[in-house]
Design a protein around this motif. Sequence first.
Motif, short mmCIF file in Angstrom:
data_model
loop_
_atom_site.label_atom_id
_atom_site.label_comp_id
_atom_site.label_asym_id
_atom_site.label_seq_id
_atom_site.Cartn_x
_atom_site.Cartn_y
_atom_site.Cartn_z
N LEU A 1 0.83 -1.21 0.00
CA LEU A 1 0.00 0.00 0.00
C LEU A 1 0.86 1.26 0.00
CD1 LEU A 1 -2.95 -0.74 2.48
CD2 LEU A 1 -3.14 -0.17 0.06
N LYS A 2 1.98 1.22 0.71
CA LYS A 2 2.85 2.38 0.79
C LYS A 2 3.43 2.76 -0.57
CE LYS A 2 4.24 1.79 5.64
NZ LYS A 2 5.37 1.48 6.56
N LYS A 3 3.48 1.80 -1.47
CA LYS A 3 4.03 2.05 -2.80
C LYS A 3 2.98 2.59 -3.77
CE LYS A 3 7.41 -1.67 -2.20
NZ LYS A 3 7.85 -3.00 -2.68
N LYS A 4 1.71 2.51 -3.37
CA LYS A 4 0.63 2.97 -4.25
C LYS A 4 0.39 4.47 -4.10
CE LYS A 4 -2.15 -1.26 -4.69
NZ LYS A 4 -3.50 -1.84 -4.51
N ARG A 5 0.03 5.09 -5.20
CA ARG A 5 -0.36 6.51 -5.17
C ARG A 5 -1.89 6.53 -5.24
NH1 ARG A 5 3.40 7.22 -10.27
NH2 ARG A 5 2.29 5.25 -10.55
N ILE A 6 -2.50 6.92 -4.12
CA ILE A 6 -3.95 6.81 -3.98
C ILE A 6 -4.58 8.19 -3.87
CG2 ILE A 6 -5.84 5.78 -2.66
CD1 ILE A 6 -3.83 3.75 -1.57
N LEU A 7 -5.69 8.37 -4.58
CA LEU A 7 -6.44 9.62 -4.53
C LEU A 7 -7.85 9.33 -4.01
CD1 LEU A 7 -6.91 12.65 -5.31
CD2 LEU A 7 -7.64 11.81 -7.56
N PHE A 8 -8.25 10.03 -2.98
CA PHE A 8 -9.63 9.97 -2.48
C PHE A 8 -10.38 11.20 -2.96
CE2 PHE A 8 -7.73 6.89 0.28
CZ PHE A 8 -8.76 6.03 0.65
N VAL A 9 -11.61 10.99 -3.40
CA VAL A 9 -12.45 12.09 -3.87
C VAL A 9 -13.78 12.02 -3.13
CG1 VAL A 9 -13.54 13.21 -5.83
CG2 VAL A 9 -11.38 11.96 -6.14
N ALA A 10 -14.11 13.07 -2.39
CA ALA A 10 -15.35 13.10 -1.60
C ALA A 10 -16.22 14.25 -2.05
CB ALA A 10 -15.04 13.25 -0.11
N GLY A 11 -17.52 13.99 -2.09
CA GLY A 11 -18.48 15.04 -2.42
C GLY A 11 -19.47 15.22 -1.30
N GLY A 12 -19.59 16.43 -0.77
CA GLY A 12 -20.56 16.72 0.29
C GLY A 12 -20.36 15.85 1.51
N VAL A 13 -21.43 15.16 1.93
CA VAL A 13 -21.37 14.31 3.12
C VAL A 13 -20.47 13.11 2.88
CG1 VAL A 13 -22.79 13.09 4.83
CG2 VAL A 13 -23.70 15.08 3.69
N GLY A 14 -20.06 12.87 1.65
CA GLY A 14 -19.12 11.79 1.35
C GLY A 14 -17.79 11.95 2.06
N ALA A 15 -17.51 13.15 2.57
CA ALA A 15 -16.29 13.34 3.35
C ALA A 15 -16.29 12.48 4.61
CB ALA A 15 -16.15 14.82 3.73
N ALA A 16 -17.49 12.18 5.12
CA ALA A 16 -17.58 11.39 6.35
C ALA A 16 -17.08 9.96 6.18
CB ALA A 16 -19.03 11.40 6.87
N PRO A 17 -17.51 9.21 5.16
CA PRO A 17 -16.94 7.87 4.98
C PRO A 17 -15.53 7.86 4.43
CG PRO A 17 -18.63 8.31 3.32
CD PRO A 17 -18.70 9.43 4.32
N VAL A 18 -15.10 8.93 3.76
CA VAL A 18 -13.72 9.01 3.29
C VAL A 18 -12.76 9.16 4.47
CG1 VAL A 18 -12.07 10.58 2.15
CG2 VAL A 18 -14.11 9.78 0.93
N TYR A 19 -13.15 9.95 5.45
CA TYR A 19 -12.25 10.26 6.56
C TYR A 19 -11.68 9.03 7.28
CZ TYR A 19 -10.61 11.74 11.14
OH TYR A 19 -9.85 11.90 12.27
N PRO A 20 -12.49 8.03 7.71
CA PRO A 20 -11.91 6.90 8.43
C PRO A 20 -10.95 6.08 7.58
CG PRO A 20 -14.21 6.47 7.90
CD PRO A 20 -13.96 7.91 7.59
N GLN A 21 -11.17 6.07 6.25
CA GLN A 21 -10.26 5.34 5.39
C GLN A 21 -8.90 6.03 5.31
OE1 GLN A 21 -11.89 3.86 1.70
NE2 GLN A 21 -13.99 4.14 2.40
N VAL A 22 -8.94 7.34 5.13
CA VAL A 22 -7.69 8.11 5.06
C VAL A 22 -6.96 8.06 6.41
CG1 VAL A 22 -6.70 10.39 4.63
CG2 VAL A 22 -8.66 9.61 3.29
N LYS A 23 -7.71 8.14 7.50
CA LYS A 23 -7.13 8.06 8.84
C LYS A 23 -6.46 6.71 9.07
CE LYS A 23 -8.38 8.28 13.76
NZ LYS A 23 -9.51 8.40 14.73
#
Length: 295
Positions: free
Chosen positions: A103-125
């Motif tokens: 995973l550390k070698k992967k370049r990952i982009l998260f894209v959140a829209g509106g309330v989608g920031a809520a489920p994105v946050y725990p993944q990024v954390k």
Amino acid sequence: MYKIVKAEKLADMIYLMDVEAPRVARHCEPGQFVIVKLDEKGERIPLTICDYDREAGTITIVFQTVGASTMKMAELKAGDSFRDFTGPLGCPSEFVHEDIESLKKKRILFVAGGVGAAPVYPQVKWLKERGVDVDVIVGSKTKDMLILEDEMREVAGNYYPCTDDGSYGHSGMVTTKIEKLVEEGHQYDLCVAIGPMIMMKFTCLLTKKLNIPTIVSMNPIMVDGTGMCGACRLHVGDEIKFACVDGPEFDGHLVNFDEAMKRQQMYKTAEGRAILKLEEGDTHHGGCGHCGGDE
């Protein structure tokens, strides 16, 4: 009863709550969801887990008021309780089971829209805690509608806010920010997009053109959360899947968004639900394994 220990308004019509649910907190992983009920007769409301504290035994949920049940939820204060708080449900994000060094070698982009920031946050954390830095784009209509900004800045490698009206950060849709980053030389091995259906659709159209594999979360179409109601039935490639039991995350380049959005609108009326059940027959219900196709 599941006690609310914190209740906060994040933006217009968007609310955050910390709820005592020790068993859920012990077992949940990023990407999963819970079902809450206000009281014995209350509506079942599926909500993605925004955060969790295993030691404190609490789960953080974020929701937007879209109907009578969520409007009642918004009136709850610290000290009030939910009748039911069921979970964790759904499948964890795929990266939870991946090798960390890979995973550390992967370049990952998260894209959140509106309330989608809520489920994105725990993944990024979760990734940040394991030494994986990712880029995060969060879009909203206006600056006032952006949520969890401080929290996201703490865990994102790079954080890019976007506003439709240009009042803050990048001016324009999240898709134009993706294009700009790629034009500037950013390369990504994976994109994770979570938010309104139309946003995920156009993000996937763009990332397919850019050859960036993309995962989406289909939680916006969930209703019952057990596979019994048939609301979240969708085509992923040639297969029929149900967001609540097979997902909520899927390969975004295989999801038939147009069909899913059409079903989402039809499901809002009794007539529409009857038509869908008639048209889809035995495939109307999903993998709960108990309903046998009967409501």
